[in-house]
Design a protein around this motif. Sequence first.
Motif, PDB file in Angstrom:
ATOM      1  N   GLN A 147       1.127  37.695   6.023  1.00 41.26           N
ATOM      2  CA  GLN A 147       1.359  36.665   5.017  1.00 41.26           C
ATOM      3  C   GLN A 147       1.523  35.268   5.614  1.00 41.26           C
ATOM      4  N   SER A 148       0.856  34.316   5.006  1.00 37.94           N
ATOM      5  CA  SER A 148       0.878  32.881   5.332  1.00 37.94           C
ATOM      6  C   SER A 148      -0.045  32.479   6.488  1.00 37.94           C
ATOM      7  N   TYR A 205      12.031  40.401  -1.929  1.00 36.10           N
ATOM      8  CA  TYR A 205      11.373  41.048  -0.778  1.00 36.10           C
ATOM      9  C   TYR A 205      10.132  40.275  -0.374  1.00 36.10           C
ATOM     10  N   THR A 206       9.880  40.281   0.928  1.00 35.01           N
ATOM     11  CA  THR A 206       8.743  39.514   1.432  1.00 35.01           C
ATOM     12  C   THR A 206       8.412  39.925   2.856  1.00 35.01           C
ATOM     13  N   SER A 246       6.314  35.521   7.393  1.00 36.43           N
ATOM     14  CA  SER A 246       5.650  34.512   6.559  1.00 36.43           C
ATOM     15  C   SER A 246       6.251  33.134   6.829  1.00 36.43           C
ATOM     16  N   ARG A 247       5.669  32.136   6.210  1.00 38.08           N
ATOM     17  CA  ARG A 247       6.212  30.781   6.378  1.00 38.08           C
ATOM     18  C   ARG A 247       7.682  30.729   5.950  1.00 38.08           C
ATOM     19  N   LYS A 248       7.971  31.308   4.769  1.00 41.44           N
ATOM     20  CA  LYS A 248       9.362  31.294   4.292  1.00 41.44           C
ATOM     21  C   LYS A 248      10.268  32.043   5.249  1.00 41.44           C
ATOM     22  N   ARG A 261       8.170  28.200  -3.261  1.00 41.20           N
ATOM     23  CA  ARG A 261       7.187  29.142  -3.787  1.00 41.20           C
ATOM     24  C   ARG A 261       7.903  30.088  -4.740  1.00 41.20           C
ATOM     25  N   MET A 262       7.082  30.811  -5.545  1.00 41.08           N
ATOM     26  CA  MET A 262       7.653  31.782  -6.471  1.00 41.08           C
ATOM     27  C   MET A 262       7.888  33.110  -5.766  1.00 41.08           C
ATOM     28  N   VAL A 263       8.956  33.786  -6.115  1.00 40.63           N
ATOM     29  CA  VAL A 263       9.154  35.190  -5.731  1.00 40.63           C
ATOM     30  C   VAL A 263       9.792  35.909  -6.926  1.00 40.63           C
ATOM     31  N   PHE A 264       9.776  37.241  -6.871  1.00 37.29           N
ATOM     32  CA  PHE A 264      10.398  38.025  -7.934  1.00 37.29           C
ATOM     33  C   PHE A 264      11.800  38.473  -7.527  1.00 37.29           C
TER      34      PHE A 264
HETATM   35  C1  FMN Z   1       5.217  34.943 -10.130  1.00 39.31           C
HETATM   36  C2  FMN Z   1       5.067  35.144  -8.639  1.00 39.31           C
HETATM   37  C3  FMN Z   1       5.874  36.066  -7.990  1.00 39.31           C
HETATM   38  C4  FMN Z   1       5.762  36.264  -6.611  1.00 39.31           C
HETATM   39  N1  FMN Z   1       6.604  37.156  -6.001  1.00 39.31           N
HETATM   40  C5  FMN Z   1       6.565  37.277  -4.652  1.00 39.31           C
HETATM   41  C6  FMN Z   1       7.515  38.109  -3.988  1.00 39.31           C
HETATM   42  O1  FMN Z   1       8.395  38.739  -4.604  1.00 39.31           O
HETATM   43  N2  FMN Z   1       7.432  38.179  -2.630  1.00 39.31           N
HETATM   44  C7  FMN Z   1       6.492  37.480  -1.914  1.00 39.31           C
HETATM   45  O2  FMN Z   1       6.473  37.603  -0.688  1.00 39.31           O
HETATM   46  N3  FMN Z   1       5.601  36.679  -2.513  1.00 39.31           N
HETATM   47  C8  FMN Z   1       5.611  36.560  -3.865  1.00 39.31           C
HETATM   48  N4  FMN Z   1       4.724  35.728  -4.494  1.00 39.31           N
HETATM   49  C9  FMN Z   1       3.768  34.949  -3.661  1.00 39.31           C
HETATM   50  C10 FMN Z   1       4.504  33.706  -3.115  1.00 39.31           C
HETATM   51  O3  FMN Z   1       4.637  32.729  -4.132  1.00 39.31           O
HETATM   52  C11 FMN Z   1       3.828  33.087  -1.866  1.00 39.31           C
HETATM   53  O4  FMN Z   1       2.459  32.847  -2.126  1.00 39.31           O
HETATM   54  C12 FMN Z   1       3.944  33.989  -0.652  1.00 39.31           C
HETATM   55  O5  FMN Z   1       5.193  34.656  -0.589  1.00 39.31           O
HETATM   56  C13 FMN Z   1       3.743  33.197   0.625  1.00 39.31           C
HETATM   57  O6  FMN Z   1       4.713  32.174   0.701  1.00 39.31           O
HETATM   58  P1  FMN Z   1       5.029  31.401   2.077  1.00 39.31           P
HETATM   59  O7  FMN Z   1       3.700  31.116   2.744  1.00 39.31           O
HETATM   60  O8  FMN Z   1       5.753  30.164   1.685  1.00 39.31           O
HETATM   61  O9  FMN Z   1       5.892  32.322   2.914  1.00 39.31           O
HETATM   62  C14 FMN Z   1       4.802  35.530  -5.870  1.00 39.31           C
HETATM   63  C15 FMN Z   1       3.992  34.599  -6.540  1.00 39.31           C
HETATM   64  C16 FMN Z   1       4.116  34.416  -7.893  1.00 39.31           C
HETATM   65  C17 FMN Z   1       3.240  33.397  -8.579  1.00 39.31           C
END
Ligand code: FMN
Length: 206
Positions: free
Chosen positions: A133-134, A69-70, A74-76, A54-57
């Motif tokens: 989350q998730s 940060y997250t 969550s799943r991750k 998945r994407m994160v910043f």
């Molecule tokens: C460009 C972009 C940046 C993102 N940044 C974050 C982030 O920094 N942290 C986060 O928890 N989720 C972020 N997300 C959402 C995750 O991609 C994802 O939907 C969420 O973390 C749940 O993932 P998981 O179910 O695999 O844990 C971002 C999504 C996008 C498209």
Amino acid sequence: MTDAPRDPRQISDLNPDPIAEFTDWFEAAKAAGASRPDAMVLATATEAGVPSARMVFLRGFDARGWVFYTNYESRKGQEMKANPAAALMFYWDAISRSVRVEGQVEKTTTEESERYFGGRPRDSQLGAWASQQSRVIAGREVLDERMAQLSHDFCDRDVTLPPFWGGYRVVPERIEFWISRPSRLHDRFCYRKQADGTWKIVRLSP
Ligand SMILES: Cc1cc2nc3c(=O)[nH]c(=O)nc-3n(C[C@H](O)[C@H](O)[C@H](O)COP(=O)(O)O)c2cc1C
């Protein structure tokens, strides 16, 4: 005025320190107008090795690693708890370059997470509290109701860091720098961490 981004073609053109090399590339991506150069793919895997991405910043990086940060539940978060290995990937179309980072993950300290969380807009802080989350939810109204309740609960005070939320740092063991070249004969430079803590750079076939 910024220097033109270096265009390494040989290992000898690279900075021996991969963090310094990454800094140059990240700055070059920004200077070239890349949209969200801080967006990266995070790959994790279950204990059995089943992958997910998945994407994160990117919220910071230094010699210790790359931070995001997250939600820890969550799943991750669950995957990294069971299997603390992760991979990150950046692709900057504006400069036709990509970087891959692989290593073990560790949580940032509570102080570090608090510092980051404290600088977020209030609505994002409340949103972190509101979202499990998730997990499956019945509908958006569940989130709206939680937000309303949380706004009320925190109405006269700062929003504190949720205990289930914070940072992870990917501590690099392997970092690859990829540059597009004609005829698919791209340049790939891979830094591998040695037992003595130094980095060995090799060229990989494209
Ligand atoms: C460009 C972009 C940046 C993102 N940044 C974050 C982030 O920094 N942290 C986060 O928890 N989720 C972020 N997300 C959402 C995750 O991609 C994802 O939907 C969420 O973390 C749940 O993932 P998981 O179910 O695999 O844990 C971002 C999504 C996008 C498209």
